[in-house]
Write an enzyme that holds these catalytic residues in place. Structure first.
Site, PDB file in Angstrom:
ATOM      1  N   LYS A 104      55.628  54.444  79.079  1.00 48.81           N
ATOM      2  CA  LYS A 104      54.145  53.910  79.565  1.00 48.81           C
ATOM      3  C   LYS A 104      53.017  54.365  78.312  1.00 48.81           C
ATOM      4  O   LYS A 104      52.804  55.331  78.359  1.00 48.81           O
ATOM      5  CB  LYS A 104      53.707  54.219  80.823  1.00 48.81           C
ATOM      6  N   ARG A 136      43.516  42.162  77.253  1.00 51.06           N
ATOM      7  CA  ARG A 136      43.912  41.702  78.574  1.00 51.06           C
ATOM      8  C   ARG A 136      42.668  41.230  79.326  1.00 51.06           C
ATOM      9  O   ARG A 136      42.509  40.444  80.425  1.00 51.06           O
ATOM     10  CB  ARG A 136      44.672  43.067  79.637  1.00 51.06           C
ATOM     11  N   CYS A 139      34.144  98.698  67.851  1.00 46.17           N
ATOM     12  CA  CYS A 139      33.984  97.735  69.255  1.00 46.17           C
ATOM     13  C   CYS A 139      35.256  97.940  70.147  1.00 46.17           C
ATOM     14  O   CYS A 139      36.198  97.525  69.604  1.00 46.17           O
ATOM     15  CB  CYS A 139      33.687  96.295  68.736  1.00 46.17           C
TER      16      CYS A 139
HETATM   17  S1  IVH Z   1      54.555  46.049  81.622  1.00 47.23           S
HETATM   18  C1  IVH Z   1      53.762  42.720  84.363  1.00 47.23           C
HETATM   19  N1  IVH Z   1      55.500  48.001  79.939  1.00 47.23           N
HETATM   20  O1  IVH Z   1      50.205  49.637  81.373  1.00 47.23           O
HETATM   21  C2  IVH Z   1      54.025  43.620  83.552  1.00 47.23           C
HETATM   22  N2  IVH Z   1      53.043  47.867  80.473  1.00 47.23           N
HETATM   23  O2  IVH Z   1      49.004  50.223  84.103  1.00 47.23           O
HETATM   24  C3  IVH Z   1      53.014  44.094  82.748  1.00 47.23           C
HETATM   25  N3  IVH Z   1      51.652  49.715  79.628  1.00 47.23           N
HETATM   26  O3  IVH Z   1      48.435  46.733  81.390  1.00 47.23           O
HETATM   27  C4  IVH Z   1      52.979  45.366  81.808  1.00 47.23           C
HETATM   28  N4  IVH Z   1      53.446  50.637  78.517  1.00 47.23           N
HETATM   29  O4  IVH Z   1      48.683  47.925  79.235  1.00 47.23           O
HETATM   30  C5  IVH Z   1      54.322  47.345  80.756  1.00 47.23           C
HETATM   31  N5  IVH Z   1      56.280  49.764  78.725  1.00 47.23           N
HETATM   32  C6  IVH Z   1      55.113  49.055  79.331  1.00 47.23           C
HETATM   33  C7  IVH Z   1      53.827  49.541  79.089  1.00 47.23           C
HETATM   34  C8  IVH Z   1      52.802  48.908  79.846  1.00 47.23           C
HETATM   35  C9  IVH Z   1      52.097  50.589  78.840  1.00 47.23           C
HETATM   36  C10 IVH Z   1      50.285  49.350  80.142  1.00 47.23           C
HETATM   37  C11 IVH Z   1      49.878  47.946  79.947  1.00 47.23           C
HETATM   38  C12 IVH Z   1      49.623  47.645  81.425  1.00 47.23           C
HETATM   39  C13 IVH Z   1      49.376  48.957  81.860  1.00 47.23           C
HETATM   40  C14 IVH Z   1      49.618  48.830  83.243  1.00 47.23           C
END
Ligand code: IVH
Length: 688
Positions: free
Chosen positions: A116, A137, A446
């Site tokens: 992530k 987004r 010190c």
């Molecule tokens: S998939 C419908 N894959 O995390 C699925 N998101 O908390 C859409 N993000 O809005 C997202 N790494 O900005 C996806 N490997 C990854 C990701 C990822 C970071 C972020 C993205 C998303 C947010 C959700």
């Protein structure tokens, strides 16, 4: 159930709070609270709404993502950009897996696990292979048009070409994360800090500096002037599709990623498809532990069902897909109150300001203190007691105060002033040394400095005296049993038994450890003396060349400076150290106690790596971590901890650090494996 007045009041307060933070995060790229703190507020509201469904309506922030604040032209997403539901631990991941399995009548599932990325979600639209639009987004339905800025990001294809010659889709929306690499962020932050130094010198107020790569990346992407974005070194990982017309028929997510890769999109190399949740849990654990080996920040793992037909079957809730979940890592950054700023005194008298904080849990441990580095840093960051501050603790790294949250600063908070006297009983002067950023206590007597010198002497990198930690040193010093490192060798059982917590066995063990230290190798003894700037590499060279402490004491600065790694500055410091009567009194105590002065293991290895810096990453087969480094230094080479343009070779063992590998590749540093390492040790050259 009727909603009690008090509950609906709380719900509307939570909604207002969420709206406020959404606006700061999505609209201004300047969040006041960490993601974890935001998620916590959202969670509270979700729980209330689950208990009292009457509270729920279409405009609740639990049903909408982001604030929708648009300063760029709006772009309506043809396919909404939904958010993800979060799992905070393995149990919540398991619960998600069970829900998914139930929705699919318990058929087998494959899980595509991705990192992530802590960046900014982006949707890039291609029509007949041409990049026509890029949008953030926003609130998930309407984003911002950042096309001009995205065109400046080098890694994003501007035109799509299929290798096979097959026509590109007439419409292809590629979604992914824009981010700033850690290396690019460091450069950017340093440049900003330098600008601020100049501003301060000119009497102007320092400008706020982005606290982390995410904020820096988001701010860079949302520049009004695309030329500014072009200077910011942004990167991108693609991970999802939006609207698609005329693309091949994909059956799995893996196929989608393969296709995107073939079109030239950067796909994160760490993605893995796993067939059980227990393997997914291991994947998450492994990445939580090694997240800092990456050159970009991640805040969790996204687990997605690989089979696209299964995804179709599960569909979406109003907020997020049922076929994916974000497994969040323990937060590394949080806001807390800065209660006070104190100063600690090091062994060389350096006065280091540190923050006394309202305790917060970061990376799984409670943090109540954090370094502020030096006087300049406090001035540049302008943190003041009473401020809400962003605190960061990345893995094992010491906690740091990133900066104040200016919007939450109470009125009339005075800037902090560096103290002019030491905190010790002697109340000696704290002096800012000309040409140095450090402030020092200049009184060698010190007691704070004295204690730190003893702690350093006993530490692992020096004489390695087991059981002689900080607490024991303070206790010995309180009773005046030791006033310098030489006194350690005249400690007796009788004295140790007077210390709190010491019994016959622990006291005898400590005496034994002190006695053992008398036969440490000369480089360790040299490091233990605490001569400023004399590190282990120079100590090793000195010991090798002079053979004994007495020969080093007798050497002239000129003779000392001829040694590899000992320049004129260190040579002068060594010479001055031994010219000091109080230091020679210590040497006398060592001699009387029988501390060995000439314990030098002369290496029989060929000196074929002299002047060569070889970095080791991971575990090299046949060597322990220290063993691999020792093999290099015993041949006259150096084994620094990081790769630079001067690195002769990078030795890659099992589980190497990704950042060292990437850096070596970028800089064209030769990379050798375990077998190559053996050849390198033998010949002194990189094997071809
Ligand atoms: S998939 C419908 N894959 O995390 C699925 N998101 O908390 C859409 N993000 O809005 C997202 N790494 O900005 C996806 N490997 C990854 C990701 C990822 C970071 C972020 C993205 C998303 C947010 C959700």
């Amino acid at each position: 159930m009727p909603v009690p007045e008090r509950v609906s009041q709380t719900a509307s307060e939570l909604r207002a709070e969420i709206a406020y933070h959404n606006e700061l995060y999505h609209g201004k790229d300047s969040p006041e609270i960490s993601d974890a703190a935001f998620d916590e507020i959202l969670r509270k509201l979700t729980e209330l709404e689950a208990k009292y469904p009457e509270l729920l309506d279409d405009v609740s922030p639990t049903q909408i993502i982001g604030s929708g604040t648009t300063t760029f032209d709006p772009v309506t997403h043809r396919v909404p950009m939904t958010s993800l539901d979060n799992a905070m631990d393995a149990a919540e991941l398991q619960a998600w897996g069970e829900r998914a399995a139930k929705g699919l009548n318990n058929v087998a599932m494959q899980f595509a696990c991705e990192l992530k990325i802590d960046g900014l979600a982006l949707s890039i639209r291609y029509e007949n292979g041409e990049l026509v639009q890029a949008a953030t987004r926003g609130d998930g339905k309407v984003g911002e048009d950042v096309t001009a800025n995205v065109r400046t990001i080098g890694v994003i294809p501007k035109k799509l070409i299929t290798k096979s010659g097959v026509a590109v889709p007439s419409v292809l929306e590629v979604r992914g994360e824009v981010y700033m690499s850690i290396e690019a962020f460091k450069k950017f932050r340093e440049a900003k800090m330098r600008e601020n130094e100049k501003r301060v010198q000119e009497g102007k107020k320092p400008e706020s500096v982005p606290a982390n790569p995410r904020n820096a990346g988001a701010g860079s992407l949302r520049q009004k002037n695309a030329h500014v974005t072009a200077t910011r070194e942004l990167s991108f990982w693609a991970y999802q599709l939006g609207e698609v017309v005329g693309a091949p028929n994909f059956l799995t997510h893996t196929q989608t990623l393969d296709y995107l890769r073939s079109l030239g999109f950067p796909i994160n190399p760490e993605v893995k498809t796993l067939d059980s949740l227990s393997k997914v849990v291991d994947f998450c654990k492994q990445w939580e532990a090694s997240r800092h080996d990456l050159n970009y920040e991640i805040d969790g793992v996204v687990v997605k069902l690989d089979d696209l037909a299964q995804r179709e079957q599960l569909g979406f809730t109003s907020r997020a897909p049922r076929w994916a979940i974000a497994v969040k890592f323990a937060p590394e950054e949080r806001n807390t109150i800065l209660k006070n700023i104190s100063v600690s005194i090091g062994r060389t008298g350096r006065a280091t300001p540190f923050a006394v904080l309202e305790p917060v849990v970061l990376s799984g441990s409670t943090v109540s203190m954090a370094t502020l580095h030096n006087r300049e840093q406090v001035l540049l960051k302008d943190v003041r007691p009473g401020d809400t501050v962003v605190v960061r603790k990345a893995g094992d790294v010491i906690p740091e105060v990133v900066g104040p949250v200016l919007a939450l600063r109470p009125k009339n908070l005075k800037p902090w002033k560096f103290p002019t006297t030491c905190v010790c009983d002697l109340k000696s002067k704290l002096v800012q040394v000309e040409g140095e950023s450090d402030t020092r206590c200049v009184e060698p007597e010190c007691p704070f400095q004295r204690d730190q010198r003893i702690i350093h002497f006993a530490s692992r990198g020096a004489m390695d005296i087991e059981g002689l930690g900080e607490k024991t040193v303070f206790a010995l010093s309180d009773k005046n049993f030791v006033t310098d490192i030489g006194d350690l060798y005249s400690l007796t059982l009788e004295k140790l038994l007077q210390l709190d917590g010491f019994a016959e066995l622990s006291a005898k063990n400590l005496l034994m450890a002190i006695n053992d230290s008398k036969s440490r190798l000369l480089p360790k003894l040299l490091v233990g003396l605490g001569i400023k700037n004399l590190g282990p590499a120079a100590a090793e060279s000195l010991a090798r060349r002079f053979g004994s402490l007495d020969a080093i004491i007798a050497a002239t600065p000129e003779q000392l400076s001829e040694i590899d790694g000992v320049g004129e500055v260190i040579a002068t410091k060594i010479n001055a150290w031994f010219a000091d009567k109080s230091h020679m009194a210590i040497i006398k105590k060592f001699r009387a106690a029988g501390v060995e002065f000439g314990n030098v293991v002369v290496s029989t290895a060929p000196q074929n790596l002299v002047g060569k810096a070889i970095v080791v990453t991971g575990t090299v087969e046949g060597f322990s971590r220290e063993g691999a480094q020792e093999a290099i230094t015993s041949r006259g080479g150096k084994s620094p901890g990081s790769v630079s343009a001067k690195t002769f070779a990078l030795v890659v063992g099992d589980e190497p650090g990704a950042s060292k590998l990437t850096k070596a590749q970028e800089l064209g540093v030769p990379i050798v494996d375990a077998a190559g390492f053996l050849k390198l040790l033998e010949s002194g050259e990189v094997p071809s």
